[in-house]
Design a protein around this motif. Structure first.
Motif, short mmCIF file in Angstrom:
data_model
loop_
_atom_site.label_atom_id
_atom_site.label_comp_id
_atom_site.label_asym_id
_atom_site.label_seq_id
_atom_site.Cartn_x
_atom_site.Cartn_y
_atom_site.Cartn_z
N LEU A 1 13.87 4.61 10.36
CA LEU A 1 13.65 3.39 9.57
C LEU A 1 12.22 2.89 9.74
N PHE A 2 11.74 2.84 10.98
CA PHE A 2 10.39 2.34 11.23
C PHE A 2 9.33 3.20 10.55
N CYS A 3 9.42 4.51 10.72
CA CYS A 3 8.38 5.40 10.18
C CYS A 3 8.33 5.34 8.66
N ASN A 4 9.49 5.29 8.02
CA ASN A 4 9.50 5.22 6.55
C ASN A 4 8.86 3.93 6.05
N MET A 5 9.19 2.80 6.67
CA MET A 5 8.64 1.53 6.22
C MET A 5 7.15 1.41 6.57
N PHE A 6 6.78 1.83 7.76
CA PHE A 6 5.38 1.73 8.18
C PHE A 6 4.49 2.62 7.31
N ALA A 7 4.93 3.86 7.10
CA ALA A 7 4.13 4.79 6.29
C ALA A 7 3.99 4.29 4.86
N GLY A 8 5.07 3.76 4.30
CA GLY A 8 5.02 3.24 2.94
C GLY A 8 4.03 2.10 2.80
N HIS A 9 3.99 1.22 3.79
CA HIS A 9 3.08 0.08 3.71
C HIS A 9 1.62 0.51 3.90
N ILE A 10 1.40 1.53 4.70
CA ILE A 10 0.03 2.04 4.85
C ILE A 10 -0.45 2.64 3.53
N VAL A 11 0.43 3.38 2.85
CA VAL A 11 0.05 3.98 1.55
C VAL A 11 -0.24 2.89 0.53
N MET A 12 0.65 1.89 0.44
CA MET A 12 0.42 0.80 -0.51
C MET A 12 -0.87 0.05 -0.18
#
Length: 267
Positions: free
Chosen positions: A186-197
């Motif tokens: 859960l953490f990696c998916n949300m963190f990575a998505g926010h870095i990309v955005m």
């Protein structure tokens, strides 16, 4: 180009902004970090949504809000509750699973809004959620079989000694690793998505910055790539909303699977 030259430093600043920064007090005492603040906001939003739904819910649902929430609840009921736990036991665990889904989904979606940070964007929150799920499904197993009975149920039936001991050890390790995998996924998916955005948002702002400072034809032409990045950013936002809901669903489904396994008579 100048925008690309500034990008590495801006991305480093972006990544550092995702660290736990206190908005009230400090981290050494009773401070509230940006993640805690938005976690509280998201929790209040979950309560408002569920109470508003319960108040407006009727035999024949009316309105987009009620119909939308009821669609989600019925889908979770059929697909996760009855589909995984079965018709006999799903009612006992469905309130927990539904709360888990809405809590994670709302946190994920709130965190996508610019300027906000999701509670699920920090490993401490996802670890706490995973620990709650772990305690719940282990508690279900202990309640149904007793402490020793649940421990023994991890050993597979029909496997001869001493191979059954080896498999039992593997099952114990697998059970203990479940909260870790839940939290990290859960953490990696949300963190990575926010870095990309955040990276694409930086590209838009860097290309648009000269035009904002001085309106000219050359600056307007230089800002054109920013329009492309802006279009990509909108697509990513839509994808991230979908990913946020999917991650809440995956977390809930895996928790339901673990609960079902804890209730089973044995492997």
């Amino acid at each position: 180009m100048e925008a690309f030259e500034k990008l590495p430093g801006e991305i480093n600043h972006l990544v550092s902004s995702f660290s736990s920064i206190p908005v009230v007090g400090d981290l050494m005492t009773t401070g509230i970090t940006q993640y805690t603040f938005w976690l509280i906001i998201s929790s209040l939003l979950v309560l408002i949504i569920l109470f508003a739904f319960a108040k407006r819910c009727a035999v024949v649902p009316q309105g987009r809000f009620v119909n939308g929430v009821e669609f989600v609840v019925e889908y979770l009921e059929n697909d996760v509750g009855i589909g995984i736990l079965g018709k006999e036991s799903w009612r006992r665990h469905f309130p927990f699973l539904m709360t888990l889904f809405f809590f994670i989904a709302i946190n994920n979606i709130v965190g996508i809004i610019p300027g906000m940070k999701p509670g699920t964007g920090t490993i401490s929150v996802t670890a706490a959620l995973a620990l709650v799920a772990f305690v719940y499904f282990v508690g279900v197993g202990v309640k149904n079989k007793g402490a020793w009975g649940y421990i023994k149920s991890l050993a597979p039936k029909g496997v001869m000694f001493p191979l059954n001991i080896l498999v039992w050890v593997i099952e114990v390790i697998s059970t203990l690793l479940r909260p870790i995998t839940l939290a990290v996924r859960l953490f990696c998916n949300m963190f990575a998505g926010h870095i990309v955005m955040g990276s694409f948002a930086l590209m838009v702002s860097l290309f648009a910055e000269p035009l904002i400072q001085q309106l000219s034809l050359s600056n307007a032409a230089g800002a054109l790539p920013g329009l492309v990045f802006a279009a990509i950013l909108f697509v990513i936002y839509a994808i991230e909303i979908f990913v946020g809901v999917i991650q809440a669903y995956v977390f809930t489904v895996l928790t339901a699977v673990y609960i079902q396994g804890a209730e089973a008579a044995g492997h």
